[in-house]
Design an enzyme around this catalytic site. Structure first.
Site, PDB file in Angstrom:
ATOM      1  N   ASP A   1      35.891 -44.555 -14.930  1.00 47.03           N
ATOM      2  CA  ASP A   1      34.437 -44.876 -15.214  1.00 47.03           C
ATOM      3  C   ASP A   1      33.724 -45.339 -14.137  1.00 47.03           C
ATOM      4  O   ASP A   1      32.927 -46.524 -14.049  1.00 47.03           O
ATOM      5  CB  ASP A   1      33.896 -45.741 -16.302  1.00 47.03           C
ATOM      6  CG  ASP A   1      35.042 -47.235 -16.307  1.00 47.03           C
ATOM      7  OD1 ASP A   1      35.767 -47.358 -15.371  1.00 47.03           O
ATOM      8  OD2 ASP A   1      34.459 -48.136 -17.270  1.00 47.03           O
TER       9      ASP A   1
ATOM     10  N   ARG B   1      50.898 -49.669  -1.377  1.00 50.76           N
ATOM     11  CA  ARG B   1      51.830 -49.370  -0.202  1.00 50.76           C
ATOM     12  C   ARG B   1      51.221 -48.772   0.867  1.00 50.76           C
ATOM     13  O   ARG B   1      51.481 -49.169   2.064  1.00 50.76           O
ATOM     14  CB  ARG B   1      52.764 -48.320  -0.766  1.00 50.76           C
ATOM     15  CG  ARG B   1      53.757 -47.441   0.225  1.00 50.76           C
ATOM     16  CD  ARG B   1      54.637 -46.537  -0.612  1.00 50.76           C
ATOM     17  NE  ARG B   1      55.576 -45.585   0.247  1.00 50.76           N
ATOM     18  CZ  ARG B   1      55.235 -44.489   0.546  1.00 50.76           C
ATOM     19  NH1 ARG B   1      54.075 -44.073   0.387  1.00 50.76           N
ATOM     20  NH2 ARG B   1      55.935 -43.676   1.450  1.00 50.76           N
ATOM     21  N   ALA B   2      50.090 -47.907   0.598  1.00 52.02           N
ATOM     22  CA  ALA B   2      49.369 -47.217   1.571  1.00 52.02           C
ATOM     23  C   ALA B   2      48.726 -48.289   2.567  1.00 52.02           C
ATOM     24  O   ALA B   2      48.506 -48.291   3.654  1.00 52.02           O
ATOM     25  CB  ALA B   2      48.230 -46.213   1.049  1.00 52.02           C
TER      26      ALA B   2
ATOM     27  N   LYS C   1      41.943 -23.639 -41.176  1.00 47.79           N
ATOM     28  CA  LYS C   1      43.008 -24.312 -40.546  1.00 47.79           C
ATOM     29  C   LYS C   1      43.529 -25.595 -41.518  1.00 47.79           C
ATOM     30  O   LYS C   1      42.725 -26.160 -42.118  1.00 47.79           O
ATOM     31  CB  LYS C   1      42.302 -25.222 -39.321  1.00 47.79           C
ATOM     32  CG  LYS C   1      41.883 -24.245 -38.007  1.00 47.79           C
ATOM     33  CD  LYS C   1      41.381 -25.318 -36.875  1.00 47.79           C
ATOM     34  CE  LYS C   1      40.764 -24.421 -35.855  1.00 47.79           C
ATOM     35  NZ  LYS C   1      40.407 -25.347 -34.699  1.00 47.79           N
TER      36      LYS C   1
ATOM     37  N   GLY D   1      42.500 -54.424 -15.581  1.00 50.23           N
ATOM     38  CA  GLY D   1      43.467 -53.698 -16.068  1.00 50.23           C
ATOM     39  C   GLY D   1      44.457 -52.903 -14.944  1.00 50.23           C
ATOM     40  O   GLY D   1      43.808 -52.331 -14.252  1.00 50.23           O
TER      41      GLY D   1
ATOM     42  N   GLY E   1      39.280 -46.605 -23.457  1.00 50.71           N
ATOM     43  CA  GLY E   1      37.938 -46.343 -23.200  1.00 50.71           C
ATOM     44  C   GLY E   1      36.931 -47.317 -23.633  1.00 50.71           C
ATOM     45  O   GLY E   1      36.392 -46.884 -24.643  1.00 50.71           O
ATOM     46  N   ARG E   2      36.807 -48.499 -23.323  1.00 44.31           N
ATOM     47  CA  ARG E   2      36.244 -49.521 -23.838  1.00 44.31           C
ATOM     48  C   ARG E   2      34.532 -48.942 -23.603  1.00 44.31           C
ATOM     49  O   ARG E   2      33.680 -49.375 -24.614  1.00 44.31           O
ATOM     50  CB  ARG E   2      36.427 -50.795 -23.073  1.00 44.31           C
ATOM     51  CG  ARG E   2      35.596 -52.032 -24.104  1.00 44.31           C
ATOM     52  CD  ARG E   2      36.190 -53.249 -23.475  1.00 44.31           C
ATOM     53  NE  ARG E   2      36.584 -53.137 -21.931  1.00 44.31           N
ATOM     54  CZ  ARG E   2      37.361 -53.912 -21.407  1.00 44.31           C
ATOM     55  NH1 ARG E   2      37.860 -54.954 -21.979  1.00 44.31           N
ATOM     56  NH2 ARG E   2      37.748 -53.897 -20.101  1.00 44.31           N
TER      57      ARG E   2
ATOM     58  N   ASP F   1      40.288 -45.863 -16.771  1.00 42.96           N
ATOM     59  CA  ASP F   1      38.862 -45.179 -17.462  1.00 42.96           C
ATOM     60  C   ASP F   1      38.311 -44.352 -16.872  1.00 42.96           C
ATOM     61  O   ASP F   1      37.309 -43.747 -17.379  1.00 42.96           O
ATOM     62  CB  ASP F   1      38.196 -46.476 -17.835  1.00 42.96           C
ATOM     63  CG  ASP F   1      38.561 -47.270 -18.902  1.00 42.96           C
ATOM     64  OD1 ASP F   1      39.728 -47.087 -19.515  1.00 42.96           O
ATOM     65  OD2 ASP F   1      38.030 -48.575 -19.061  1.00 42.96           O
TER      66      ASP F   1
ATOM     67  N   GLY G   1      38.593 -51.850 -10.898  1.00 37.83           N
ATOM     68  CA  GLY G   1      37.437 -51.332 -11.486  1.00 37.83           C
ATOM     69  C   GLY G   1      36.135 -52.230 -11.285  1.00 37.83           C
ATOM     70  O   GLY G   1      36.085 -52.992 -10.334  1.00 37.83           O
ATOM     71  N   ASP G   2      35.233 -51.920 -12.132  1.00 42.81           N
ATOM     72  CA  ASP G   2      33.896 -52.352 -11.791  1.00 42.81           C
ATOM     73  C   ASP G   2      33.720 -54.140 -11.983  1.00 42.81           C
ATOM     74  O   ASP G   2      32.908 -54.479 -11.240  1.00 42.81           O
ATOM     75  CB  ASP G   2      32.690 -51.749 -12.800  1.00 42.81           C
ATOM     76  CG  ASP G   2      33.081 -51.993 -14.343  1.00 42.81           C
ATOM     77  OD1 ASP G   2      34.107 -52.540 -14.539  1.00 42.81           O
ATOM     78  OD2 ASP G   2      32.360 -51.618 -15.079  1.00 42.81           O
TER      79      ASP G   2
ATOM     80  N   HIS H   1      48.364 -49.465 -25.126  1.00 42.27           N
ATOM     81  CA  HIS H   1      48.786 -49.593 -23.642  1.00 42.27           C
ATOM     82  C   HIS H   1      49.612 -48.971 -23.251  1.00 42.27           C
ATOM     83  O   HIS H   1      50.080 -49.026 -22.090  1.00 42.27           O
ATOM     84  CB  HIS H   1      49.061 -51.094 -23.948  1.00 42.27           C
ATOM     85  CG  HIS H   1      48.120 -52.091 -23.651  1.00 42.27           C
ATOM     86  ND1 HIS H   1      47.403 -52.494 -24.770  1.00 42.27           N
ATOM     87  CD2 HIS H   1      47.213 -52.757 -22.772  1.00 42.27           C
ATOM     88  CE1 HIS H   1      46.271 -53.441 -24.410  1.00 42.27           C
ATOM     89  NE2 HIS H   1      46.399 -53.540 -23.300  1.00 42.27           N
TER      90      HIS H   1
HETATM   91  O1  F6P Z   1      39.758 -50.959 -18.220  1.00 42.73           O
HETATM   92  C1  F6P Z   1      41.243 -50.385 -18.645  1.00 42.73           C
HETATM   93  C2  F6P Z   1      41.327 -50.731 -20.142  1.00 42.73           C
HETATM   94  O2  F6P Z   1      42.483 -50.168 -20.528  1.00 42.73           O
HETATM   95  C3  F6P Z   1      40.377 -50.205 -21.235  1.00 42.73           C
HETATM   96  O3  F6P Z   1      40.450 -48.896 -21.661  1.00 42.73           O
HETATM   97  C4  F6P Z   1      40.696 -51.037 -22.103  1.00 42.73           C
HETATM   98  O4  F6P Z   1      39.539 -51.217 -23.239  1.00 42.73           O
HETATM   99  C5  F6P Z   1      40.946 -52.322 -21.593  1.00 42.73           C
HETATM  100  O5  F6P Z   1      41.287 -52.123 -20.163  1.00 42.73           O
HETATM  101  C6  F6P Z   1      41.899 -53.203 -22.180  1.00 42.73           C
HETATM  102  O6  F6P Z   1      42.067 -54.404 -21.637  1.00 42.73           O
HETATM  103  P1  F6P Z   1      43.242 -55.513 -21.928  1.00 42.73           P
HETATM  104  O7  F6P Z   1      44.567 -54.836 -21.540  1.00 42.73           O
HETATM  105  O8  F6P Z   1      43.011 -56.785 -21.161  1.00 42.73           O
HETATM  106  O9  F6P Z   1      43.217 -55.707 -23.352  1.00 42.73           O
END
Ligand code: F6P
Length: 324
Positions: free
Chosen positions: A130, A21-22, A213, A11, A171-172, A128, A102-103, A254
């Protein structure tokens, strides 16, 4: 090492361009030839690789997305796909890689290093947050601020109509965006995959809260174990059983992935990008450059993907305590 390449994978995240760039400019500063691989591992397999110059990364530090584009490659998960990718790199003489992602990206990079020995240093690029081995990931701060801006706006209309809003953030597998935007946005509840969500408690508290509230904000991470914000809203609504109460759901989606990176993301991205190239030159490999307690540190991919970064318990306490 004379030739290296950089790519973005998984993602996209605001700040990836600042990181590219860096990497490009640090490589050129140290006399290296630098290549950009389009569409992550997909482009590596197909040989969609181009030489980059200093001007290739002009005027991108402030832009969201990634000029190298990104993809989630299924083919790279196969032995054959990784073999093709290796041959493409070999034909260009590329001896080292900087992987921004990411991971999933680091899992691929670790496997690739073990099979073909191409030195790789990662930069943590995901909204994320994570990833173990860095306090924050590139893109997280921007995504939280985007979510917060939306929550502030929803709060206005929630208060005007005395409504309860369930706001779903990304945040999957992790609830960092939910927790920080929830604290910043004054949410009554934040539901995350890391902790067990208790519908009965939410129902009970909402009934009590509504004496003092008129409106409430509940932030739900998309990966919560009870389901989506829509599902959770329905569960709560069915139990409150009060037709006069108005429940609404907003899924931010998104929009959290795009936009101008914040200053914090640009600085983090630039630091990690420089550290990745200098780490490769110093012989650090199969690891990620991250920032912990203000200091750039290298963490083995094994730990980045194998260890879990916990949500701070005082953050969870804050949400609970400040919602009274
Ligand atoms: O890993 C980043 C992220 O935005 C997650 O929070 C989300 O679940 C996932 O990517 C969505 O991925 P895609 O854009 O491939 O549907």
């Amino acid at each position: 090492m004379k030739k290296i390449a950089v790519f973005t994978s998984g993602g996209d995240a605001p700040g990836m361009n600042a990181c590219i760039r860096a990497v490009v400019r640090t490589a050129i500063y140290h006399g290296l030839d630098i290549y950009g691989i389009n569409r992550g591992y997909e482009g590596m397999i197909e040989g969609d690789i181009k030489r980059m110059q200093s001007h290739s990364v002009s005027n991108i530090v402030q832009r969201g997305g990634t000029i190298l584009k990104s993809a989630r490659s299924m083919e790279f998960k196969t032995l054959e796909g990784r073999g093709k990718a290796y041959n493409q790199l070999k034909s260009l003489g590329i001896e080292g890689l900087v992987a921004i992602g990411g991971d999933g990206t680091f899992t691929g990079a670790k496997l690739f290093f073990e099979e073909y020995g191409i030195p790789t240093v990662g930069c943590p690029g995901t909204i994320d947050n994570d990833i173990y081995g860095t306090d924050y990931t590139i893109g997280f701060d921007t995504a939280v601020n985007t979510a917060l801006d939306a929550i502030d706006k929803i709060r206005d209309t929630a208060a005007a109509h005395d409504r309860v809003f369930f706001i779903e953030v990304m945040g999957r597998d992790a609830g960092f965006i939910a927790v920080e935007s929830g604290i910043g946005g004054g949410a009554e509840f934040v539901l995350v995959p890391e902790t067990k969500s208790d519908i009965d408690l939410i129902v009970k508290s909402l009934k009590n809260l509504r004496k003092s509230k008129s409106s409430s904000i509940i932030v739900v991470a998309e990966g919560d174990e009870l389901g989506s914000a829509q599902t959770i809203m329905q569960l709560v609504k069915d139990r409150i059983k009060d037709p006069s109460k108005d429940f609404k759901v907003t899924t931010l989606g998104h929009i959290q992935r795009g936009g101008k990176p914040t200053a914090r993301d640009r600085v983090l991205a630039s630091r990690c990008g420089m550290a990745a190239v200098e780490g490769l030159l110093a012989g650090n490999t199969n690891c990620m450059a991250g920032v912990i307690n203000g200091e750039v540190l290298y963490t083995p991919f094994q730990d980045c993907i194998g260890k879990t970064k916990p949500i701070l318990s005082d953050h969870l306490k804050l949400i609970h305590l400040l919602s009274i």
